[in-house]
Design an enzyme around this catalytic site. Sequence first.
Site, PDB file in Angstrom:
ATOM      1  N   ARG A   1      -4.250  11.090   4.367  1.00  0.00           N
ATOM      2  CA  ARG A   1      -3.178  12.077   4.465  1.00  0.00           C
ATOM      3  C   ARG A   1      -2.130  11.947   3.360  1.00  0.00           C
ATOM      4  O   ARG A   1      -1.503  12.934   2.984  1.00  0.00           O
ATOM      5  CB  ARG A   1      -2.481  11.913   5.813  1.00  0.00           C
ATOM      6  CG  ARG A   1      -3.238  12.487   6.965  1.00  0.00           C
ATOM      7  CD  ARG A   1      -2.413  12.299   8.210  1.00  0.00           C
ATOM      8  NE  ARG A   1      -1.054  12.759   7.986  1.00  0.00           N
ATOM      9  CZ  ARG A   1      -0.628  13.985   8.226  1.00  0.00           C
ATOM     10  NH1 ARG A   1      -1.441  14.869   8.734  1.00  0.00           N
ATOM     11  NH2 ARG A   1       0.633  14.326   7.990  1.00  0.00           N
TER      12      ARG A   1
ATOM     13  N   LYS B   1       0.840  -1.209   0.000  1.00  0.00           N
ATOM     14  CA  LYS B   1       0.000   0.000   0.000  1.00  0.00           C
ATOM     15  C   LYS B   1       0.872   1.255   0.000  1.00  0.00           C
ATOM     16  O   LYS B   1       0.642   2.182  -0.795  1.00  0.00           O
ATOM     17  CB  LYS B   1      -0.889   0.003   1.263  1.00  0.00           C
ATOM     18  CG  LYS B   1      -1.538   1.350   1.553  1.00  0.00           C
ATOM     19  CD  LYS B   1      -2.390   1.299   2.800  1.00  0.00           C
ATOM     20  CE  LYS B   1      -1.724   1.772   4.065  1.00  0.00           C
ATOM     21  NZ  LYS B   1      -1.486   3.212   4.184  1.00  0.00           N
ATOM     22  N   ASN B   2       1.869   1.273   0.896  1.00  0.00           N
ATOM     23  CA  ASN B   2       2.649   2.493   1.082  1.00  0.00           C
ATOM     24  C   ASN B   2       3.614   2.776  -0.069  1.00  0.00           C
ATOM     25  O   ASN B   2       4.274   3.819  -0.079  1.00  0.00           O
ATOM     26  CB  ASN B   2       3.407   2.450   2.423  1.00  0.00           C
ATOM     27  CG  ASN B   2       2.453   2.655   3.594  1.00  0.00           C
ATOM     28  OD1 ASN B   2       1.271   2.948   3.391  1.00  0.00           O
ATOM     29  ND2 ASN B   2       2.948   2.499   4.812  1.00  0.00           N
TER      30      ASN B   2
ATOM     31  N   VAL C   1       8.162   6.748  16.636  1.00  0.00           N
ATOM     32  CA  VAL C   1       7.739   7.398  15.393  1.00  0.00           C
ATOM     33  C   VAL C   1       6.428   8.157  15.583  1.00  0.00           C
ATOM     34  O   VAL C   1       6.330   9.343  15.256  1.00  0.00           O
ATOM     35  CB  VAL C   1       7.649   6.374  14.238  1.00  0.00           C
ATOM     36  CG1 VAL C   1       7.266   7.064  12.933  1.00  0.00           C
ATOM     37  CG2 VAL C   1       8.982   5.641  14.069  1.00  0.00           C
TER      38      VAL C   1
ATOM     39  N   ASP D   1       4.265   0.566  12.129  1.00  0.00           N
ATOM     40  CA  ASP D   1       2.974  -0.002  11.710  1.00  0.00           C
ATOM     41  C   ASP D   1       2.835  -1.477  12.097  1.00  0.00           C
ATOM     42  O   ASP D   1       1.796  -2.085  11.838  1.00  0.00           O
ATOM     43  CB  ASP D   1       2.785   0.147  10.191  1.00  0.00           C
ATOM     44  CG  ASP D   1       2.578   1.592   9.765  1.00  0.00           C
ATOM     45  OD1 ASP D   1       2.518   2.478  10.652  1.00  0.00           O
ATOM     46  OD2 ASP D   1       2.487   1.846   8.550  1.00  0.00           O
TER      47      ASP D   1
ATOM     48  N   ASP E   1      -5.057  13.348  13.315  1.00  0.00           N
ATOM     49  CA  ASP E   1      -5.780  12.083  13.253  1.00  0.00           C
ATOM     50  C   ASP E   1      -5.480  11.302  14.520  1.00  0.00           C
ATOM     51  O   ASP E   1      -4.961  11.851  15.482  1.00  0.00           O
ATOM     52  CB  ASP E   1      -5.444  11.302  11.978  1.00  0.00           C
ATOM     53  CG  ASP E   1      -3.952  11.002  11.884  1.00  0.00           C
ATOM     54  OD1 ASP E   1      -3.282  11.085  12.927  1.00  0.00           O
ATOM     55  OD2 ASP E   1      -3.483  10.700  10.791  1.00  0.00           O
TER      56      ASP E   1
HETATM   57  C1  UD1 Z   1       4.429   6.822   6.292  1.00  0.00           C
HETATM   58  C2  UD1 Z   1       3.465   5.674   6.169  1.00  0.00           C
HETATM   59  C3  UD1 Z   1       2.983   5.224   7.536  1.00  0.00           C
HETATM   60  C4  UD1 Z   1       4.187   4.888   8.426  1.00  0.00           C
HETATM   61  C5  UD1 Z   1       5.173   6.053   8.447  1.00  0.00           C
HETATM   62  C6  UD1 Z   1       6.447   5.703   9.202  1.00  0.00           C
HETATM   63  C7  UD1 Z   1       2.366   6.000   4.059  1.00  0.00           C
HETATM   64  C8  UD1 Z   1       1.108   6.335   3.339  1.00  0.00           C
HETATM   65  N1  UD1 Z   1       2.322   6.092   5.393  1.00  0.00           N
HETATM   66  O1  UD1 Z   1       3.719   7.906   6.889  1.00  0.00           O
HETATM   67  O2  UD1 Z   1       2.158   4.071   7.366  1.00  0.00           O
HETATM   68  O3  UD1 Z   1       3.719   4.650   9.727  1.00  0.00           O
HETATM   69  O4  UD1 Z   1       5.548   6.427   7.118  1.00  0.00           O
HETATM   70  O5  UD1 Z   1       7.071   4.599   8.639  1.00  0.00           O
HETATM   71  O6  UD1 Z   1       3.364   5.636   3.477  1.00  0.00           O
HETATM   72  N2  UD1 Z   1       6.845  14.439  10.916  1.00  0.00           N
HETATM   73  C9  UD1 Z   1       6.995  15.767  11.267  1.00  0.00           C
HETATM   74  N3  UD1 Z   1       6.988  16.695  10.275  1.00  0.00           N
HETATM   75  C10 UD1 Z   1       6.858  16.367   8.966  1.00  0.00           C
HETATM   76  C11 UD1 Z   1       6.709  14.997   8.611  1.00  0.00           C
HETATM   77  C12 UD1 Z   1       6.710  14.048   9.618  1.00  0.00           C
HETATM   78  O7  UD1 Z   1       7.115  16.102  12.444  1.00  0.00           O
HETATM   79  O8  UD1 Z   1       6.872  17.256   8.113  1.00  0.00           O
HETATM   80  C13 UD1 Z   1       6.835  13.417  11.972  1.00  0.00           C
HETATM   81  C14 UD1 Z   1       5.494  12.666  12.040  1.00  0.00           C
HETATM   82  O9  UD1 Z   1       4.555  13.367  12.808  1.00  0.00           O
HETATM   83  C15 UD1 Z   1       5.910  11.352  12.645  1.00  0.00           C
HETATM   84  C16 UD1 Z   1       7.304  11.127  12.058  1.00  0.00           C
HETATM   85  O10 UD1 Z   1       7.771  12.399  11.637  1.00  0.00           O
HETATM   86  O11 UD1 Z   1       6.013  11.471  14.037  1.00  0.00           O
HETATM   87  C17 UD1 Z   1       7.359  10.161  10.910  1.00  0.00           C
HETATM   88  O12 UD1 Z   1       6.456  10.570   9.899  1.00  0.00           O
HETATM   89  P1  UD1 Z   1       6.654  10.157   8.372  1.00  0.00           P
HETATM   90  O13 UD1 Z   1       7.850   9.261   8.232  1.00  0.00           O
HETATM   91  O14 UD1 Z   1       6.607  11.387   7.560  1.00  0.00           O
HETATM   92  O15 UD1 Z   1       5.346   9.277   8.093  1.00  0.00           O
HETATM   93  P2  UD1 Z   1       4.348   9.377   6.890  1.00  0.00           P
HETATM   94  O16 UD1 Z   1       5.108   9.578   5.618  1.00  0.00           O
HETATM   95  O17 UD1 Z   1       3.248  10.321   7.218  1.00  0.00           O
END
Ligand code: UD1
Length: 446
Positions: free
Chosen positions: A120, A50-51, A355, A333, A144
Amino acid sequence: MRGTARVPGSLPWGNTRFGGGLPYSRLFMDAIRVVGGRPLEGELAVLGAKNAALKHMVASLLAPGTHRLDNVPDILDVEIMGDVLRHVGARCERDGSTLHLEVPERPVPEAPLELVRQMRASILVLGALLARTGEARVALPGGDDFGSRPIDFHLDGLQQMGVHFDLVHGVLHATAPNGIHGADVFLEFPSVGATENLLLAAVLADGKTTIGNAAREPELADLAAYLSKMGAKIDGAGTSTIEIHGVPGLTAAAHRVVPDRLEAGTFALAAAMSRGSVTVSECVPDHSRMELQKLQAAGCTVAVGDDWFTVTGPDRPLPVDLATLPFPGFHTDMHPQMVSLLAVADGTSIVTENVYTARFRYIGELNRMGADIVADGQHVVVRGVEGLSGCEVDGCDIRAAAALTIAGLRADGENLVMDASHIDRGYQDFVPKLQSLGANVERLRS
Ligand code: UD1
């Protein structure tokens, strides 16, 4: 509940608010009913991730023409991303596990709130639309169940590449008046989404972009592989420094999506929890290395081949400490599913969530089943109990719903995982697949 005459596949009408069973509101929801006690046995082939598939769909916007993506799971999130692509003017059609995407010369540069709110990951259209059209209007995603989930890293990096942002009535207006140019960006945290957004913007940018402290997730490396087939010049994807040399244009391509390590890991946990033995095939065992290592530490027997692994569960798991981390660490996850297993371990485990520090809603539900789990800050203390007992629990997000179904595989009696439609966001045919491995499980739809 057992013994009540029921229409197969429907919710138990015998239970009403007044009869001591389910409240009325719940009668109209989806549920997964699990009766514990049967060890899972057999083989299961995993589908595409999916991701990865969601990001590949967005990446296709970077080149006009007809793209083909194979091994795309038939799940709700892919449908929602299909709607996002249709909104920007692309065609998106499914033929079995293949998606055919027809991308126009000039996509409409916007993603509205009703779509971004549903998923998202739609925020990734920002980088792709900016790269193609020099502008984008994307509704800002809110919080969320995992907390506020900011996108500041995405925006900081894009700003360094020449993008200006205005927030107007909750919609982010992004423009690059002088075009997007390469930059040397160093991320504060190896965010998957931020790395992907910057990568999508950089492939068509003017000059060289370096992303330091980049995410190293296999799905991101697979995205880079697809972009490279489209003609992008990318070095170092899958390592913490990615270098991208912008090119003037890309062409449509075909790609097979990398196997889903989360589906693989979830069925590994299901096997372990049920005291069964399941071979997960058509996967990349190396992508689940840390999860398999922790399963071994928990007393499971793990055999690994080129594109398969077999997990055999112990009678009672051993306690294990672990910390979630970006890849190659233990995947956040997989945290709720692993805690389900540790809930019945012979001792106390400490799981540290690094995370998503608000990912704990599932804990109260496991405790309703008799688990003894406490969250303290980002640490989860799991005092193993001998057994769980089935009850009605809330499957509050994709992985929580999977974890609670897994818990039901070992619980005494019947477990009803409510709000089960969350499962459909991330797993294709979750219940039929469990049934094929021998689980006593069914989907109830009102
Ligand atoms: C993606 C995955 C999700 C997985 C996550 C971590 C998809 C659709 N989703 O989510 O299933 O759990 O990676 O492996 O692929 N953060 C910030 N600022 C930002 C971006 C992120 O503070 O601009 C923080 C987030 O709040 C979180 C952490 O960084 O605490 C990791 O987020 P991120 O790796 O960006 O996850 P996603 O890409 O949203």
